[in-house]
Design an enzyme around this catalytic site. Structure first.
Site, short mmCIF file in Angstrom:
data_model
loop_
_atom_site.label_atom_id
_atom_site.label_comp_id
_atom_site.label_asym_id
_atom_site.label_seq_id
_atom_site.Cartn_x
_atom_site.Cartn_y
_atom_site.Cartn_z
N SER A 143 0.87 -1.17 0.00
CA SER A 143 0.00 0.00 0.00
C SER A 143 0.90 1.21 0.00
O SER A 143 2.08 1.12 0.38
CB SER A 143 -0.88 0.01 1.26
OG SER A 143 -1.51 1.26 1.45
N TYR A 156 -2.45 -1.21 10.32
CA TYR A 156 -2.36 -1.33 8.86
C TYR A 156 -1.01 -0.82 8.36
O TYR A 156 -0.33 -1.49 7.58
CB TYR A 156 -3.51 -0.56 8.22
CG TYR A 156 -3.63 -0.77 6.72
CD1 TYR A 156 -4.14 -1.96 6.20
CD2 TYR A 156 -3.24 0.22 5.83
CE1 TYR A 156 -4.27 -2.15 4.84
CE2 TYR A 156 -3.37 0.03 4.46
CZ TYR A 156 -3.87 -1.15 3.97
OH TYR A 156 -3.98 -1.35 2.60
#
Length: 267
Positions: A143, A156
């Site tokens: 990401s 995350y």
């Protein structure tokens, strides 16, 4: 001959979203697909049928729950009992947002298990056989949050930074495997920015609510903070990049984290 004829790809989280589009791109070039995800029988059957229609000579569904630390290695071993795995795409991931002070420890651990530990286990199980054959591709879907941080996303961000770092270690360990002719063994990350998937839909809807429910306005508001292009990507764009990384010509591209983020990390 299509580029991936005779090869097989295991794509985690491939019953929908980015994972399905990556699987579709690989299927179109002739790869058999080991489909994975948490899905009911109809969803699993539909995903496999869709990939065969796209060009995969075969597709088989595996339902291993990656929140179990032992399941990821078992997934690869079960897939290997079906076919050799030439391409491994670690795409499965989850996210939950909250300030650090409010984030339950069990949530933190669950996110790291699915997003990071599972990728370690699948790579550990798949890479030795790739090296022995002289060709292999590991593509970890990280990401933009594997490169920069945002508030309220501690687990995350931790998992994706870890995935980028771990991928670089694996790339170094397998860099000398194979040859230019065989294609070598590479390990890379793709780091999407804002991409139209279910994982960001809650954030879009939250912003849309500030604009009278206008979804397009919500998207524009969300992207204005981070992504200079002010355009989302679609999942098929990530699939196209993953396919290119599988080309034998990419034998010397390893250990990198490629942002697809509209300039987010260029700032």
């Amino acid at each position: 001959m299509t580029m991936l004829a005779g090869k097989c790809a295991l794509v985690t989280g491939s019953v929908q979203g980015i994972g399905l589009e990556i699987a579709r791109a690989l299927a179109q070039e002739g790869a058999a697909i080991a489909v994975h995800g948490l899905a009911d029988a109809d969803q699993a059957k539909a995903a496999c049928a869709e990939l065969v229609a796209a060009g995969a000579p075969d597709a088989r569904y595996f339902d291993h729950d990656l929140s179990d630390p032992e399941a990821a290695g078992a997934l690869v071993r079960d897939a290997l009992a079906w076919r050799e795995i030439d391409i491994l795409v670690n795409n499965a991931g989850i996210q939950q947002t909250a300030p650090i002070k409010d984030m339950p420890l069990e949530t933190f651990q669950r996110i790291l298990t699915i997003n990071l530990t599972a990728a370690f286990a699948t790579m550990q199980a798949a890479l030795p056989a790739m090296a022995a054959r002289g060709y292999g591709r590991v593509i970890n879907i990280a990401s933009v949050h594997g490169l920069v941080a945002s508030a309220n996303k501690a687990p995350y961000v931790a998992s994706k930074f870890g995935l980028v770092g771990m991928s670089r270690v694996a790339a170094l360990e397998y860099a000398a495997a194979g040859s230019r002719e065989s294609g070598g063994v590479t390990v890379n990350c793709i780091c999407p920015g804002w991409t139209e998937t279910a994982i960001i839909e809650p954030q879009i809807l939250e912003r849309a609510a500030l604009h009278g429910g206008d979804r397009a306005a919500g998207v524009a508001d969300l992207l204005s903070e981070k992504q200079p292009s002010r355009r989302t990507s679609v999942a098929a764009e990530i699939g196209a990049l993953a396919l290119w990384l599988c080309n034998p010509i990419a034998h010397n591209l390893t250990g990198v984290a490629i942002p697809v983020d509209g300039g987010w990390t260029a700032q």
